[in-house]
Design an enzyme around this catalytic site. Structure first.
Site, PDB file in Angstrom:
ATOM      1  N   HIS A  67       1.473   2.448   3.907  1.00  0.00           N
ATOM      2  CA  HIS A  67       0.502   3.529   4.060  1.00  0.00           C
ATOM      3  C   HIS A  67       0.620   4.110   5.471  1.00  0.00           C
ATOM      4  O   HIS A  67       0.753   3.375   6.442  1.00  0.00           O
ATOM      5  CB  HIS A  67      -0.907   2.960   3.834  1.00  0.00           C
ATOM      6  N   ASP A 100      -0.297  -0.745  -4.839  1.00  0.00           N
ATOM      7  CA  ASP A 100      -1.585  -0.252  -5.340  1.00  0.00           C
ATOM      8  C   ASP A 100      -1.484   1.096  -6.033  1.00  0.00           C
ATOM      9  O   ASP A 100      -2.351   1.452  -6.836  1.00  0.00           O
ATOM     10  CB  ASP A 100      -2.622  -0.191  -4.214  1.00  0.00           C
ATOM     11  N   ASN A 101      -0.464   1.875  -5.720  1.00  0.00           N
ATOM     12  CA  ASN A 101      -0.234   3.170  -6.386  1.00  0.00           C
ATOM     13  C   ASN A 101       1.129   3.668  -5.948  1.00  0.00           C
ATOM     14  O   ASN A 101       1.839   3.000  -5.189  1.00  0.00           O
ATOM     15  CB  ASN A 101      -1.328   4.194  -6.043  1.00  0.00           C
ATOM     16  N   HIS A 107     -10.859  -2.479   1.639  1.00  0.00           N
ATOM     17  CA  HIS A 107     -11.136  -1.155   1.067  1.00  0.00           C
ATOM     18  C   HIS A 107     -11.971  -1.193  -0.210  1.00  0.00           C
ATOM     19  O   HIS A 107     -11.837  -0.333  -1.083  1.00  0.00           O
ATOM     20  CB  HIS A 107      -9.832  -0.382   0.831  1.00  0.00           C
ATOM     21  N   ASP A 144       0.844  -1.200   0.000  1.00  0.00           N
ATOM     22  CA  ASP A 144       0.000   0.000   0.000  1.00  0.00           C
ATOM     23  C   ASP A 144       0.879   1.249   0.000  1.00  0.00           C
ATOM     24  O   ASP A 144       1.602   1.511   0.970  1.00  0.00           O
ATOM     25  CB  ASP A 144      -0.895  -0.014   1.238  1.00  0.00           C
ATOM     26  N   ASP A 145       0.853   1.992  -1.092  1.00  0.00           N
ATOM     27  CA  ASP A 145       1.615   3.244  -1.240  1.00  0.00           C
ATOM     28  C   ASP A 145       3.120   3.033  -1.406  1.00  0.00           C
ATOM     29  O   ASP A 145       3.902   3.954  -1.156  1.00  0.00           O
ATOM     30  CB  ASP A 145       1.384   4.199  -0.061  1.00  0.00           C
ATOM     31  N   ARG A 156      -7.565  -1.274  -6.391  1.00  0.00           N
ATOM     32  CA  ARG A 156      -7.862  -2.616  -5.899  1.00  0.00           C
ATOM     33  C   ARG A 156      -9.024  -3.248  -6.648  1.00  0.00           C
ATOM     34  O   ARG A 156      -9.030  -4.456  -6.936  1.00  0.00           O
ATOM     35  CB  ARG A 156      -8.136  -2.553  -4.392  1.00  0.00           C
ATOM     36  N   LYS A 180      -5.627  -5.438   4.009  1.00  0.00           N
ATOM     37  CA  LYS A 180      -6.563  -4.341   3.756  1.00  0.00           C
ATOM     38  C   LYS A 180      -7.542  -4.709   2.648  1.00  0.00           C
ATOM     39  O   LYS A 180      -7.138  -5.229   1.605  1.00  0.00           O
ATOM     40  CB  LYS A 180      -5.768  -3.092   3.372  1.00  0.00           C
ATOM     41  N   SER A 216      -8.497   1.623   4.930  1.00  0.00           N
ATOM     42  CA  SER A 216      -7.161   2.122   5.240  1.00  0.00           C
ATOM     43  C   SER A 216      -6.958   2.287   6.741  1.00  0.00           C
ATOM     44  O   SER A 216      -7.909   2.543   7.497  1.00  0.00           O
ATOM     45  CB  SER A 216      -6.914   3.462   4.546  1.00  0.00           C
ATOM     46  N   LYS A 223       1.600   9.320  -5.569  1.00  0.00           N
ATOM     47  CA  LYS A 223       0.213   8.937  -5.297  1.00  0.00           C
ATOM     48  C   LYS A 223      -0.739  10.103  -5.531  1.00  0.00           C
ATOM     49  O   LYS A 223      -0.482  11.229  -5.123  1.00  0.00           O
ATOM     50  CB  LYS A 223       0.095   8.466  -3.851  1.00  0.00           C
ATOM     51  N   CYS A 283      -6.100   4.130  -3.840  1.00  0.00           N
ATOM     52  CA  CYS A 283      -6.232   2.708  -3.531  1.00  0.00           C
ATOM     53  C   CYS A 283      -7.544   2.029  -3.900  1.00  0.00           C
ATOM     54  O   CYS A 283      -7.529   0.952  -4.493  1.00  0.00           O
ATOM     55  CB  CYS A 283      -5.911   2.463  -2.067  1.00  0.00           C
TER      56      CYS A 283
END
Length: 463
Positions: free
Chosen positions: A232, A284-285, A135, A36-37, A80, A133, A158, A305, A76
């Site tokens: 994240h 994810d990004n 989301h 994540d991130d 996803r 996660k 998140s 991001k 995100c």
């Protein structure tokens, strides 16, 4: 006629056929690991100097490391949704431009009609599990157990959502640090087992769950979706990793993720499943740059991001399947939506009828090193198409800063960059390449003519 001589050969033939069937290669397992991130420049194999990632570096040495891998969104929730459905998030309504992700009080979620990788593979006899996660919605029809997963362990959204006074804040380095700490719940199969979740233990507990799942399902095909909480913000690391990296708490969390990947790969080796398991690691990004030292690095790429510059949507990606995927570094343009058709192809599962997919099967590239046919890739910010890549060329019709940056700008003619020569998107060469721009515009027109947006799950404004 001697009946015994007739019957016994028949029995022998049936026995031989049964044995042959038993010895046939079992369907491959699939593990998708989603950070994540995590930024393009945050792993050793992608140029990181202060963050040690020996397990992921080894994975890259033994598998395929993609230099030009994209996710379908710059934040995100839509990213996803696209990964699990193989479709641009606009098709499922999982994108917006006021609220760009789902929040704790959001009413929407991944529509029940959407088919996920988990649903498709579960129908073919696969054991399925979500860890980490989610989301993608907390209401009936959108939850992990509603979307093809037999079991789920992790956070509903998140780790910075649902703040409460007097709780641990973690590291953010944000220009506007939170006044409260985080009350996000840890859930198992839809039920809260801990609130607030002890975020210092999440990476280890996710890893333990993943190892347990692999061990329990080693005799049948399985699909594991491991969506890590970190890096994240807020950032937390266990005592074994906190303060150990040269890149602060951000580096600590990434190094713990690296350890986690190593544990999973070692479990596959121990169970002799490595040659029959596709493992994909990606993010994810891009990195959340406004978080300063608590944010990552996009390496040579522009922005991070929240933006449709490459730093927001081009991320690390490694695919690993020793014995079947030969070690390589690939500059082929591939993207997260490709994993849906690829997983189904490996499992010999037919693609769902009547569903428009935006990914392609990567099996020929992964297993036979065959080049992919050239295709356009479209960069969306919420429901709006901002840019398009075709071959090495990327045209920006709109640009906008990620967070707190420049306002949305329209470009006519579009900005044009040759990513092979200029990965940082610094030198606009539109004036010298009118034919390239026309090709990209034609691709965009063809795409938009066939795009059917799904019912909006996030709030949105008109274009």
């Amino acid at each position: 006629m001697n009946m015994k001589r007739t019957i016994f050969p028949l029995r022998s033939l049936l026995l031989a056929l049964t044995c042959a069937s038993a010895l046939a290669s079992p369907k491959p397992n699939v593990i998708l690991i989603f950070a994540d991130d995590l930024g393009y420049g945050d792993l050793g194999c992608y140029g990181a100097e202060k963050i040690r990632t020996p397990q992921l570096d080894r994975m890259a040495d033994e598998g395929v490391r993609f230099t030009d891998f994209y996710v379908a969104a710059e934040v995100c929730t839509p990213s996803r949704a696209a990964l699990l459905t193989g479709r641009y998030p606009l098709r499922s309504g999982m994108c917006g431009d006021i609220e760009r992700v789902l929040f704790a009080n959001s009413k929407g979620g991944l529509p029940p009609a959407e088919i996920t990788i988990a649903e498709a593979l579960r129908g073919a006899g696969y054991a399925t599990m979500h860890i980490g996660k989610w989301h993608l919605g907390i209401h009936e029809g959108s939850r992990p157990l509603d979307q093809g997963f037999e079991h789920s362990f992790g956070l509903p959204y998140s780790n910075d959502m649902d703040p409460r006074p007097g709780l641990p804040k973690g590291a953010t380095s944000s220009p506007t640090p939170p006044a409260d700490g985080w009350n996000v719940a840890l859930m198992r199969d839809g039920k809260i087992i801990e609130q607030p979740a002890d975020q210092t233990t999440l990476t280890k507990r996710y890893t333990e769950e993943a190892v347990k799942f692999i061990g329990e399902h080693k005799t049948q095909p399985f699909f594991l979706y491991l969506a890590h909480t970190f890096p994240h913000v807020p950032l937390f690391a266990s005592a074994d990793f906190k303060g150990k990296s040269k890149a602060g708490i951000y580096g600590d969390t990434v190094e713990e993720l690296d350890w986690s990947v190593g544990q999973i790969l070692e479990t596959l080796r121990k169970e002799k499943l490595e040659q029959n398991t596709l493992v994909v690691f990606t993010s994810d990004n891009g990195p959340w740059l406004i978080m300063g030292e608590a944010g990552g690095s996009a390496g040579p790429l522009r922005d991070g991001k929240g933006s449709t510059w490459d730093g927001g949507m081009r991320v690390p990606c490694v695919a690993w399947m020793p014995g079947r995927i030969k070690p390589a570094v690939s500059s082929q343009m591939v993207q997260a939506m490709d994993w849906f058709p690829t997983a189904l192809s490996l499992a010999e599962v037919k693609l769902p009828e009547g569903v428009v997919l935006d990914g392609v099967n990567l099996s020929p590239l992964l297993l036979e090193n065959q080049p992919l046919a050239e295709r356009p890739y479209f960069f969306y910010r919420g429901p709006h198409l901002f840019a398009c890549r075709l071959g090495p060329w990327k045209a920006h019709f709109f640009t906008q800063g990620a967070y707190g940056g420049p306002a949305k700008q329209s470009h006519e003619p579009p900005l044009l960059y040759h990513l092979g020569n200029d990965p940082g998107e610094k030198n606009n060469v539109a004036a010298d390449q009118p034919e390239v721009l026309e090709q990209i515009k034609s691709a965009v027109s063809a795409h938009q003519a066939k795009m059917v947006a799904g019912p909006k799950q996030l709030k949105s404004t008109k274009p």
